[in-house]
Structure formats: C-alpha cells, structure tokens
Write an enzyme that holds these catalytic residues in place. Sequence first.
Site, PDB file in Angstrom:
ATOM      1  N   GLU A  63       0.818  -1.215   0.000  1.00  0.00           N
ATOM      2  CA  GLU A  63       0.000   0.000   0.000  1.00  0.00           C
ATOM      3  C   GLU A  63       0.847   1.259   0.000  1.00  0.00           C
ATOM      4  O   GLU A  63       1.807   1.388   0.758  1.00  0.00           O
ATOM      5  CB  GLU A  63      -0.924   0.000   1.221  1.00  0.00           C
ATOM      6  CG  GLU A  63      -1.912   1.142   1.245  1.00  0.00           C
ATOM      7  CD  GLU A  63      -2.963   0.992   2.324  1.00  0.00           C
ATOM      8  OE1 GLU A  63      -3.778   1.917   2.461  1.00  0.00           O
ATOM      9  OE2 GLU A  63      -2.983  -0.021   3.037  1.00  0.00           O
ATOM     10  N   CYS A  64       0.470   2.193  -0.887  1.00  0.00           N
ATOM     11  CA  CYS A  64       1.057   3.543  -0.940  1.00  0.00           C
ATOM     12  C   CYS A  64       2.567   3.538  -1.168  1.00  0.00           C
ATOM     13  O   CYS A  64       3.305   4.273  -0.503  1.00  0.00           O
ATOM     14  CB  CYS A  64       0.714   4.329   0.323  1.00  0.00           C
ATOM     15  SG  CYS A  64      -1.042   4.592   0.564  1.00  0.00           S
TER      16      CYS A  64
END
Length: 110
Positions: free
Chosen positions: A12-13
């Site tokens: 994520e991210c």
Amino acid sequence: MAGQGAFALVVECLPAVLGAIITRSLDIPTIGIGSGSECDGQALVTQDMLGLYKELAPRFLKVYADLERTTVDALATFRREVETGAFPGPEHTYQIDEAELAKLLPQLRV
C-alpha cells in the site's frame, strides 16, 4: 512446520517501481493499493470508490460513482418511514398461522 508463511502480501502507498520490484521478487501474489499496476491484483475500499466519503481522497483513489447524495437521501427516507410507522409494512414482515400462534402463546410469559 506446514502452514507457516504468507499466502499474499498487501502493498500500500508505495511508488509503482517498488510495487513492481516487490511483486517480481515474491512467489506469492501481491495486492496493490496505490502501488502501481504491476502488482498481481488491485484493491480499493468500496465506500471510497463509490464516492461515499468526500473527506478521504488518497492519491491512489479513483472514484467510479458519486453515491453520497443517493445514500444520504435513502437513509433519510428510511429514518422518516421508521419514525412515522410507514416501514415496515405488512409486505415486509413474516406471518404466522393462527393455529401455530395459539400453540406457542401458552408457553410464553407475555
């Protein structure tokens, strides 16, 4: 010991290049949330992608619909109908045969 280890990894991210490097280096699938198209799969929170929460707008989010107004209107209608007794109506409830009810009532403390 059998059964140890990971079966997938959520990434994520991260910059897309790191998502790709991680994906290529693992034998398990990666699920990307804002980490590039080379992850094995992609995920978004349904409420976010349907535009239900305007205050949250991470860079990776793509809104596919704007259901906030529709949802707010539906919930207001539901509340109003519950408060006025319009919902639930007979068509939204189950019935019991009178003979079955007669057998049940003596067993209850009502």
